[in-house]
Design an enzyme around this catalytic site. Sequence first.
Site, PDB file in Angstrom:
ATOM      1  N   GLY A  55     -84.321 -40.953 -11.743  1.00  0.00           N
ATOM      2  CA  GLY A  55     -83.945 -39.606 -12.146  1.00  0.00           C
ATOM      3  C   GLY A  55     -85.172 -38.700 -12.202  1.00  0.00           C
ATOM      4  O   GLY A  55     -86.276 -39.119 -12.527  1.00  0.00           O
ATOM      5  N   ARG A 105     -88.790 -47.185 -10.695  1.00  0.00           N
ATOM      6  CA  ARG A 105     -88.832 -47.175 -12.166  1.00  0.00           C
ATOM      7  C   ARG A 105     -88.098 -48.405 -12.678  1.00  0.00           C
ATOM      8  O   ARG A 105     -86.940 -48.626 -12.334  1.00  0.00           O
ATOM      9  CB  ARG A 105     -88.154 -45.927 -12.725  1.00  0.00           C
ATOM     10  CG  ARG A 105     -88.466 -45.708 -14.211  1.00  0.00           C
ATOM     11  CD  ARG A 105     -87.476 -44.768 -14.872  1.00  0.00           C
ATOM     12  NE  ARG A 105     -86.223 -45.438 -15.118  1.00  0.00           N
ATOM     13  CZ  ARG A 105     -85.016 -44.891 -14.898  1.00  0.00           C
ATOM     14  NH1 ARG A 105     -84.896 -43.673 -14.423  1.00  0.00           N
ATOM     15  NH2 ARG A 105     -83.926 -45.578 -15.156  1.00  0.00           N
ATOM     16  N   ASN A 135     -85.048 -49.078 -10.391  1.00  0.00           N
ATOM     17  CA  ASN A 135     -84.392 -47.971  -9.685  1.00  0.00           C
ATOM     18  C   ASN A 135     -85.266 -47.498  -8.535  1.00  0.00           C
ATOM     19  O   ASN A 135     -86.443 -47.198  -8.739  1.00  0.00           O
ATOM     20  CB  ASN A 135     -84.176 -46.815 -10.659  1.00  0.00           C
ATOM     21  CG  ASN A 135     -83.315 -47.250 -11.843  1.00  0.00           C
ATOM     22  OD1 ASN A 135     -82.105 -47.275 -11.753  1.00  0.00           O
ATOM     23  ND2 ASN A 135     -83.957 -47.638 -12.937  1.00  0.00           N
ATOM     24  N   GLU A 182     -83.497 -53.836 -14.865  1.00  0.00           N
ATOM     25  CA  GLU A 182     -83.212 -53.392 -13.491  1.00  0.00           C
ATOM     26  C   GLU A 182     -84.352 -52.511 -13.012  1.00  0.00           C
ATOM     27  O   GLU A 182     -85.182 -52.052 -13.803  1.00  0.00           O
ATOM     28  CB  GLU A 182     -81.907 -52.589 -13.465  1.00  0.00           C
ATOM     29  CG  GLU A 182     -81.970 -51.385 -14.386  1.00  0.00           C
ATOM     30  CD  GLU A 182     -81.335 -50.151 -13.797  1.00  0.00           C
ATOM     31  OE1 GLU A 182     -80.807 -50.195 -12.676  1.00  0.00           O
ATOM     32  OE2 GLU A 182     -81.409 -49.111 -14.456  1.00  0.00           O
ATOM     33  N   TYR A 212     -78.640 -37.263 -20.840  1.00  0.00           N
ATOM     34  CA  TYR A 212     -78.697 -35.944 -20.213  1.00  0.00           C
ATOM     35  C   TYR A 212     -78.383 -34.796 -21.168  1.00  0.00           C
ATOM     36  O   TYR A 212     -78.198 -33.666 -20.739  1.00  0.00           O
ATOM     37  CB  TYR A 212     -77.780 -35.913 -18.980  1.00  0.00           C
ATOM     38  CG  TYR A 212     -78.140 -36.999 -18.005  1.00  0.00           C
ATOM     39  CD1 TYR A 212     -79.400 -36.998 -17.392  1.00  0.00           C
ATOM     40  CD2 TYR A 212     -77.283 -38.059 -17.734  1.00  0.00           C
ATOM     41  CE1 TYR A 212     -79.775 -38.015 -16.528  1.00  0.00           C
ATOM     42  CE2 TYR A 212     -77.644 -39.073 -16.868  1.00  0.00           C
ATOM     43  CZ  TYR A 212     -78.888 -39.050 -16.263  1.00  0.00           C
ATOM     44  OH  TYR A 212     -79.257 -40.057 -15.420  1.00  0.00           O
ATOM     45  N   ASP A 231     -86.621 -50.650 -15.787  1.00  0.00           N
ATOM     46  CA  ASP A 231     -86.111 -50.524 -17.154  1.00  0.00           C
ATOM     47  C   ASP A 231     -86.217 -51.878 -17.851  1.00  0.00           C
ATOM     48  O   ASP A 231     -85.791 -52.897 -17.288  1.00  0.00           O
ATOM     49  CB  ASP A 231     -84.648 -50.049 -17.126  1.00  0.00           C
ATOM     50  CG  ASP A 231     -84.507 -48.661 -16.517  1.00  0.00           C
ATOM     51  OD1 ASP A 231     -85.505 -47.916 -16.508  1.00  0.00           O
ATOM     52  OD2 ASP A 231     -83.401 -48.323 -16.044  1.00  0.00           O
ATOM     53  N   SER A 271     -76.965 -44.666 -14.723  1.00  0.00           N
ATOM     54  CA  SER A 271     -76.704 -43.773 -15.854  1.00  0.00           C
ATOM     55  C   SER A 271     -75.846 -44.430 -16.921  1.00  0.00           C
ATOM     56  O   SER A 271     -75.167 -43.749 -17.680  1.00  0.00           O
ATOM     57  CB  SER A 271     -76.066 -42.461 -15.384  1.00  0.00           C
ATOM     58  OG  SER A 271     -76.997 -41.716 -14.625  1.00  0.00           O
ATOM     59  N   GLU A 326     -72.730 -39.979 -10.241  1.00  0.00           N
ATOM     60  CA  GLU A 326     -73.970 -39.344 -10.698  1.00  0.00           C
ATOM     61  C   GLU A 326     -74.307 -38.078  -9.909  1.00  0.00           C
ATOM     62  O   GLU A 326     -75.449 -37.634  -9.912  1.00  0.00           O
ATOM     63  CB  GLU A 326     -75.114 -40.354 -10.601  1.00  0.00           C
ATOM     64  CG  GLU A 326     -74.948 -41.514 -11.572  1.00  0.00           C
ATOM     65  CD  GLU A 326     -76.064 -42.526 -11.436  1.00  0.00           C
ATOM     66  OE1 GLU A 326     -77.036 -42.437 -12.194  1.00  0.00           O
ATOM     67  OE2 GLU A 326     -75.970 -43.398 -10.560  1.00  0.00           O
TER      68      GLU A 326
HETATM   69  N1  ATP Z   1     -79.300 -56.674 -21.675  1.00  0.00           N
HETATM   70  C1  ATP Z   1     -79.437 -55.522 -22.322  1.00  0.00           C
HETATM   71  N2  ATP Z   1     -79.893 -55.503 -23.588  1.00  0.00           N
HETATM   72  C2  ATP Z   1     -80.020 -54.343 -24.264  1.00  0.00           C
HETATM   73  N3  ATP Z   1     -79.719 -53.130 -23.752  1.00  0.00           N
HETATM   74  C3  ATP Z   1     -79.264 -53.082 -22.491  1.00  0.00           C
HETATM   75  C4  ATP Z   1     -79.114 -54.268 -21.707  1.00  0.00           C
HETATM   76  N4  ATP Z   1     -78.640 -53.907 -20.507  1.00  0.00           N
HETATM   77  C5  ATP Z   1     -78.521 -52.562 -20.520  1.00  0.00           C
HETATM   78  N5  ATP Z   1     -78.883 -52.061 -21.725  1.00  0.00           N
HETATM   79  C6  ATP Z   1     -78.829 -50.640 -22.114  1.00  0.00           C
HETATM   80  O1  ATP Z   1     -77.932 -49.975 -21.249  1.00  0.00           O
HETATM   81  C7  ATP Z   1     -78.602 -48.998 -20.461  1.00  0.00           C
HETATM   82  C8  ATP Z   1     -78.108 -49.023 -19.016  1.00  0.00           C
HETATM   83  O2  ATP Z   1     -78.379 -50.268 -18.443  1.00  0.00           O
HETATM   84  P1  ATP Z   1     -79.135 -50.425 -17.042  1.00  0.00           P
HETATM   85  O3  ATP Z   1     -80.482 -49.820 -17.113  1.00  0.00           O
HETATM   86  O4  ATP Z   1     -79.053 -51.850 -16.654  1.00  0.00           O
HETATM   87  O5  ATP Z   1     -78.171 -49.642 -16.077  1.00  0.00           O
HETATM   88  P2  ATP Z   1     -78.077 -48.297 -15.295  1.00  0.00           P
HETATM   89  O6  ATP Z   1     -76.764 -47.744 -15.671  1.00  0.00           O
HETATM   90  O7  ATP Z   1     -78.270 -48.679 -13.895  1.00  0.00           O
HETATM   91  O8  ATP Z   1     -79.185 -47.323 -15.671  1.00  0.00           O
HETATM   92  P3  ATP Z   1     -80.039 -46.270 -14.826  1.00  0.00           P
HETATM   93  O9  ATP Z   1     -79.365 -44.962 -14.901  1.00  0.00           O
HETATM   94  O10 ATP Z   1     -81.279 -46.356 -15.619  1.00  0.00           O
HETATM   95  O11 ATP Z   1     -80.183 -46.699 -13.434  1.00  0.00           O
HETATM   96  C9  ATP Z   1     -80.086 -49.338 -20.573  1.00  0.00           C
HETATM   97  O12 ATP Z   1     -80.850 -48.174 -20.414  1.00  0.00           O
HETATM   98  C10 ATP Z   1     -80.162 -49.938 -21.967  1.00  0.00           C
HETATM   99  O13 ATP Z   1     -80.210 -48.928 -22.941  1.00  0.00           O
HETATM  100 MG    MG Z   2     -81.378 -48.286 -16.128  1.00  0.00          MG
END
Ligand code: ATP
Ligand code: MG
Length: 321
Positions: A279, A258, A275, A273, A219, A260, A149, A13
């Site tokens: 971002g 933040r 953060n 999760e 992005y 999610d 991401s 990232e």
């Molecule tokens: N269990 C789930 N059900 C539905 N969609 C999901 C699920 N897990 C993840 N997603 C989708 O995948 C994306 C990325 O997952 P997550 O937020 O867990 O990881 P990340 O890569 O750490 O993201 P970030 O960049 O927000 O830190 C989420 O924003 C969502 O759109």
């Molecule tokens: Mg996320």
Amino acid sequence: MRAVVLAGGLTFEREVSLRSGRRVADALRGAGVEAELHDADAGLLAYLAESAPDAAFIALHGGPGEDGAVRGVLDLAGVPYAGSAPEACRLAFDKPIAKGLLRAAGVATPEAVTLPHSTFRELGAHAVLDRLLARLPLPLIVKPASGGSALGATVVRDAAALPAAMVHCFSYGDTALVERFVEGAELAVSVVDLDGSPRALPAVEIVPKEGLFDYAARYTAGMTDYYTPARLAEPVLAAAAAAALTAHRVLGLRDLSRTDLIVDATGTPWFLEVNVSPGMTETSMLPMSVAEAGLDLGALCRDLLVRAASRATPPPAGRAP
Ligand SMILES: Nc1ncnc2c1ncn2[C@@H]1O[C@H](COP(=O)(O)OP(=O)(O)OP(=O)(O)O)[C@@H](O)[C@H]1O
Ligand SMILES: [Mg+2]
């Protein structure tokens, strides 16, 4: 106030972090802070010793910027920083650990199994995946247990696609989180704490124009629609805000975070999760929530830095006070 904004790093990232860092530095300058950008590289400690900033803002994403490592080094260097302390970061950065703590605190989080790569080698990939498919209903999402991401994440709607999704995930990290995919509306709820009582900002509803909210959808301008305020009923938004505040409190987070979430058809927000280094780019959700709340991003970051500078730098963990 003289601040250093840490951005870059050597994670997947890096580019996003540089964009976040530039935006935060510009916003801080607009709020009257002398802000310099610096990478988290071999020159950082010498720079900190030389320039002795009042505080640091961490705009690093992934790896050392979010797992507590860089913060531990800032503690050693005696440089205060806005954001959570190392121990809390470690909990938040590890999605399976964060999910376990949130579930214990009564927050819904999708059923999941955590599979280190070594489990596959030792127990046999086919046997493990067969059991997994027997226990977790499709669709599933496979993603790195720590990462950001959406890199390495794949939605699996057909059992035959699971092995390739696992292989893809392991190219981004040693441990995979295989989670029930929740269909619904995606929300990002930012929490800020300027006075010792964390406050949830208005949620951002995320609607990718097609497919997953993946790296490109995040992005590339125009690939995703963002709604703030989110178009959901007030009780649902209140439940999402409560979940984000619980995440902030239960993991011991500080200053900003933040969370999610996905809200399913019944209106239940499912924790995905949280953060610790959200971002800050032009298409990032925390700045959108800040604007919707009527706050100024630069003033908010400045106030968090002032608060950080007023904290005494703790001694490294384990040392007697
Ligand atoms: N269990 C789930 N059900 C539905 N969609 C999901 C699920 N897990 C993840 N997603 C989708 O995948 C994306 C990325 O997952 P997550 O937020 O867990 O990881 P990340 O890569 O750490 O993201 P970030 O960049 O927000 O830190 C989420 O924003 C969502 O759109
Ligand atoms: Mg996320």
